[in-house]
Design a protein around this motif. Structure first.
Motif, PDB file in Angstrom:
ATOM      1  N   CYS A 137       0.820  -1.219   0.000  1.00 13.51           N
ATOM      2  CA  CYS A 137       0.000   0.000   0.000  1.00 13.51           C
ATOM      3  C   CYS A 137       0.851   1.265   0.000  1.00 13.51           C
ATOM      4  N   SER A 138       0.209   2.428   0.041  1.00 13.32           N
ATOM      5  CA  SER A 138       0.892   3.718  -0.085  1.00 13.32           C
ATOM      6  C   SER A 138       1.900   3.993   1.019  1.00 13.32           C
ATOM      7  N   VAL A 139       1.825   3.274   2.131  1.00 11.00           N
ATOM      8  CA  VAL A 139       2.765   3.498   3.226  1.00 11.00           C
ATOM      9  C   VAL A 139       4.196   3.236   2.772  1.00 11.00           C
ATOM     10  N   PHE A 140       4.400   2.190   1.990  1.00  8.16           N
ATOM     11  CA  PHE A 140       5.765   1.752   1.697  1.00  8.16           C
ATOM     12  C   PHE A 140       6.466   2.628   0.663  1.00  8.16           C
ATOM     13  N   PRO A 141       5.813   3.052  -0.417  1.00  5.09           N
ATOM     14  CA  PRO A 141       6.468   4.057  -1.271  1.00  5.09           C
ATOM     15  C   PRO A 141       6.772   5.337  -0.507  1.00  5.09           C
ATOM     16  N   ALA A 142       5.905   5.692   0.447  1.00  2.00           N
ATOM     17  CA  ALA A 142       6.111   6.918   1.222  1.00  2.00           C
ATOM     18  C   ALA A 142       7.339   6.808   2.120  1.00  2.00           C
ATOM     19  N   LEU A 143       7.519   5.667   2.776  1.00  2.00           N
ATOM     20  CA  LEU A 143       8.648   5.559   3.713  1.00  2.00           C
ATOM     21  C   LEU A 143       9.985   5.404   2.993  1.00  2.00           C
ATOM     22  N   THR A 144       9.966   4.969   1.723  1.00  2.00           N
ATOM     23  CA  THR A 144      11.236   4.804   1.004  1.00  2.00           C
ATOM     24  C   THR A 144      11.772   6.132   0.450  1.00  2.00           C
ATOM     25  N   ARG A 145      11.024   7.212   0.634  1.00  2.00           N
ATOM     26  CA  ARG A 145      11.492   8.512   0.151  1.00  2.00           C
ATOM     27  C   ARG A 145      12.616   9.088   1.010  1.00  2.00           C
ATOM     28  N   GLN A 146      12.777   8.593   2.230  1.00  2.00           N
ATOM     29  CA  GLN A 146      13.747   9.203   3.135  1.00  2.00           C
ATOM     30  C   GLN A 146      14.365   8.143   4.045  1.00  2.00           C
ATOM     31  N   LYS A 147      15.428   8.535   4.734  1.00  2.10           N
ATOM     32  CA  LYS A 147      16.126   7.627   5.634  1.00  2.10           C
ATOM     33  C   LYS A 147      15.845   7.940   7.094  1.00  2.10           C
ATOM     34  N   ALA A 148      15.598   9.201   7.405  1.00  2.00           N
ATOM     35  CA  ALA A 148      15.298   9.623   8.777  1.00  2.00           C
ATOM     36  C   ALA A 148      13.858  10.109   8.839  1.00  2.00           C
ATOM     37  N   PHE A 149      13.201   9.862   9.986  1.00  2.90           N
ATOM     38  CA  PHE A 149      11.770  10.139  10.095  1.00  2.90           C
ATOM     39  C   PHE A 149      11.491  11.004  11.317  1.00  2.90           C
ATOM     40  N   ALA A 150      11.011  12.217  11.067  1.00  8.20           N
ATOM     41  CA  ALA A 150      10.574  13.092  12.149  1.00  8.20           C
ATOM     42  C   ALA A 150       9.236  12.595  12.692  1.00  8.20           C
ATOM     43  N   ASP A 151       8.822  13.141  13.829  1.00  6.35           N
ATOM     44  CA  ASP A 151       7.551  12.726  14.428  1.00  6.35           C
ATOM     45  C   ASP A 151       6.392  12.935  13.454  1.00  6.35           C
ATOM     46  N   GLY A 152       6.399  14.051  12.746  1.00  2.00           N
ATOM     47  CA  GLY A 152       5.332  14.319  11.789  1.00  2.00           C
ATOM     48  C   GLY A 152       5.315  13.316  10.651  1.00  2.00           C
ATOM     49  N   ASP A 153       6.499  12.830  10.236  1.00  2.88           N
ATOM     50  CA  ASP A 153       6.566  11.809   9.186  1.00  2.88           C
ATOM     51  C   ASP A 153       5.904  10.517   9.653  1.00  2.88           C
ATOM     52  N   ILE A 154       6.140  10.163  10.908  1.00  2.00           N
ATOM     53  CA  ILE A 154       5.526   8.941  11.450  1.00  2.00           C
ATOM     54  C   ILE A 154       4.008   9.090  11.518  1.00  2.00           C
ATOM     55  N   SER A 155       3.523  10.260  11.931  1.00  2.00           N
ATOM     56  CA  SER A 155       2.076  10.505  11.960  1.00  2.00           C
ATOM     57  C   SER A 155       1.482  10.395  10.565  1.00  2.00           C
ATOM     58  N   HIS A 156       2.204  10.895   9.564  1.00  2.00           N
ATOM     59  CA  HIS A 156       1.726  10.819   8.182  1.00  2.00           C
ATOM     60  C   HIS A 156       1.622   9.365   7.726  1.00  2.00           C
ATOM     61  N   LEU A 157       2.665   8.578   7.979  1.00  3.78           N
ATOM     62  CA  LEU A 157       2.632   7.164   7.599  1.00  3.78           C
ATOM     63  C   LEU A 157       1.492   6.434   8.301  1.00  3.78           C
ATOM     64  N   ALA A 158       1.287   6.743   9.571  1.00  2.00           N
ATOM     65  CA  ALA A 158       0.257   6.067  10.347  1.00  2.00           C
ATOM     66  C   ALA A 158      -1.126   6.334   9.780  1.00  2.00           C
ATOM     67  N   ASN A 159      -1.374   7.555   9.331  1.00  2.00           N
ATOM     68  CA  ASN A 159      -2.693   7.877   8.806  1.00  2.00           C
ATOM     69  C   ASN A 159      -2.858   7.477   7.343  1.00  2.00           C
ATOM     70  N   LEU A 160      -1.758   7.162   6.671  1.00  2.84           N
ATOM     71  CA  LEU A 160      -1.857   6.534   5.350  1.00  2.84           C
ATOM     72  C   LEU A 160      -2.245   5.067   5.471  1.00  2.84           C
ATOM     73  N   CYS A 161      -1.839   4.429   6.563  1.00  2.46           N
ATOM     74  CA  CYS A 161      -2.070   2.996   6.760  1.00  2.46           C
ATOM     75  C   CYS A 161      -3.557   2.709   6.927  1.00  2.46           C
ATOM     76  N   HIS A 162      -4.065   1.725   6.186  1.00  2.00           N
ATOM     77  CA  HIS A 162      -5.465   1.306   6.274  1.00  2.00           C
ATOM     78  C   HIS A 162      -5.618   0.006   7.068  1.00  2.00           C
ATOM     79  N   ASN A 163      -4.522  -0.434   7.703  1.00  2.00           N
ATOM     80  CA  ASN A 163      -4.542  -1.620   8.571  1.00  2.00           C
ATOM     81  C   ASN A 163      -5.022  -2.882   7.853  1.00  2.00           C
ATOM     82  N   CYS A 164      -4.578  -3.044   6.595  1.00  2.00           N
ATOM     83  CA  CYS A 164      -4.974  -4.261   5.869  1.00  2.00           C
ATOM     84  C   CYS A 164      -4.177  -5.470   6.337  1.00  2.00           C
TER      85      CYS A 164
END
Length: 357
Positions: free
Chosen positions: A26-53
């Motif tokens: 899903c969209s979470v994985f292309p999103a996380l591969t854009r960067q190597k370090a993750f700020a708190d806001g980046d983690i919140s973004h990934l979490a709300n992209l996740c649909h828990n499939c």
């Protein structure tokens, strides 16, 4: 802002980013591969992209008993839940509902139903259909603020979320792209078109996606039904009750059916799924939301079916109690996930475009 949930999600995100076995999901994985370090806001973004499939969990080689002990769906679910509570306005109400959702939903719905039942003792001197029991002016005075104030609360929450996740100015193409992704729920197909693993480990199925679509489009049809009735009343002086082949009924009846079927199905799937792959502490609140949303659709259908019978006063009170409770609790129930996910999908379109340019 960094919390234990965000720290754990960051740990797992960095491992997933190094592995990249699930890159086609899903969209979470292309999103996380854009960067190597993750700020708190980046983690919140990934979490709300996740649909828990949960497809990533059942494909992962680093889940327990491996020492990495990955449970990416649960880690993101905790951050997602925490973001809804932390960014909600006013915040204390969100935390209360998610921890005691069943009790609060039942008490609020029953209290409003009783109040509407008592209000019927002051029946208007004239009126047709439902307005023979409750005056139109009284319903507008009650439901207009009950609809607008929760939307204002959600708007404040989303504004805070947008700033936390470093959202920028929005071109229309990003907005349209986000709405398109939300409309077809593509992230519930596992990213590869075969469905997700929500309720049965290695079994791929589109059932959850279909039920989500039934709920979403059922709710939108019900909302369109109410909106069309409002337009007919105020712009064309066509007052309720409306006939079977009127626009409010042609929209509302299929909407109520879809909403009822969808919520029953989602509740059933939730009982089959592994609770440890989600936010365990709010399981009851999530089920309360599903039950309240389903009750809103089901009581509306029952009320229409009982038209002209002695059951109308009771069913009207119950239905209005469910509707009012649903709207007032909307900013603090899981209903808010739809607003956050749509915002995350819009933001993801923007971030992807910025990364490619």
């Amino acid at each position: 802002m960094s919390t234990d949930a965000i720290q754990e999600a960051r740990r797992q995100t960095e491992i997933c980013n190094a592995c990249r076995y699930c890159e086609g999901f899903c969209s979470v994985f292309p999103a996380l591969t854009r960067q190597k370090a993750f700020a708190d806001g980046d983690i919140s973004h990934l979490a709300n992209l996740c649909h828990n499939c949960r497809g990533c969990y059942y494909s992962c080689q680093y889940t327990e008993p491996h020492e990495f002990a990955l449970n990416f769906p649960a880690a993101l679910a905790e951050v997602r839940q925490e973001s809804w509570e932390r960014l909600a306005w006013p915040q204390p109400l969100a935390r209360c509902f998610h921890q005691s959702g069943v009790l609060i939903a039942v008490v609020v719905a029953i209290a409003f139903a009783v109040a509407f039942g008592l209000t019927q003792m002051l029946r208007p001197a004239s009126g047709d259909g439902f307005y023979a029991y409750l005056a139109h002016g009284a319903l507008v005075a009650i439901f207009a603020p009950a609809f607008l104030l929760p939307l204002l609360s959600v708007g404040f929450s989303l504004r805070r979320y947008w700033h936390e996740t470093n959202g920028g100015p929005l071109p229309w193409r990003d907005v349209i792209g986000g709405f398109r992704a939300a409309a077809n729920l593509k992230n519930l197909n596992g990213g590869q078109g075969q469905g997700c693993n929500f309720e049965d480990e290695d079994r791929y199925t589109d059932t959850r996606r279909w039920l989500h679509q039934a709920v979403m489009y059922g709710f939108l049809l019900c909302f369109a039904s109410t909106s069309s009735g409002t337009i007919l009343h105020y712009m064309f002086d066509m007052q309720a009750p409306y006939g079977l082949f009127s626009l409010p009924k042609l929209l509302g009846i299929p909407g109520g059916v879809l909403l009822t079927i969808g919520t029953i199905g989602l509740g059933w799937l939730k009982t089959k799924a592994d609770p440890k792959l989600g936010a365990v502490r709010v399981w009851g609140g999530e089920m309360a939301f599903i039950a309240l949303l389903g009750a809103t659709g089901a009581t509306g259908l029952a009320l229409y079916g009982a038209t002209g019978t002695a059951a109308v006063p009771l069913l009207l009170a119950v239905h209005l109690g469910c509707v009012l409770a649903f709207f007032l609790l909307l900013p603090f129930s899981k209903m808010v996930h739809g607003f956050y996910r749509l915002t995350a999908l819009i933001s993801e379109n923007q971030k992807t475009r910025d990364h490619q340019s």
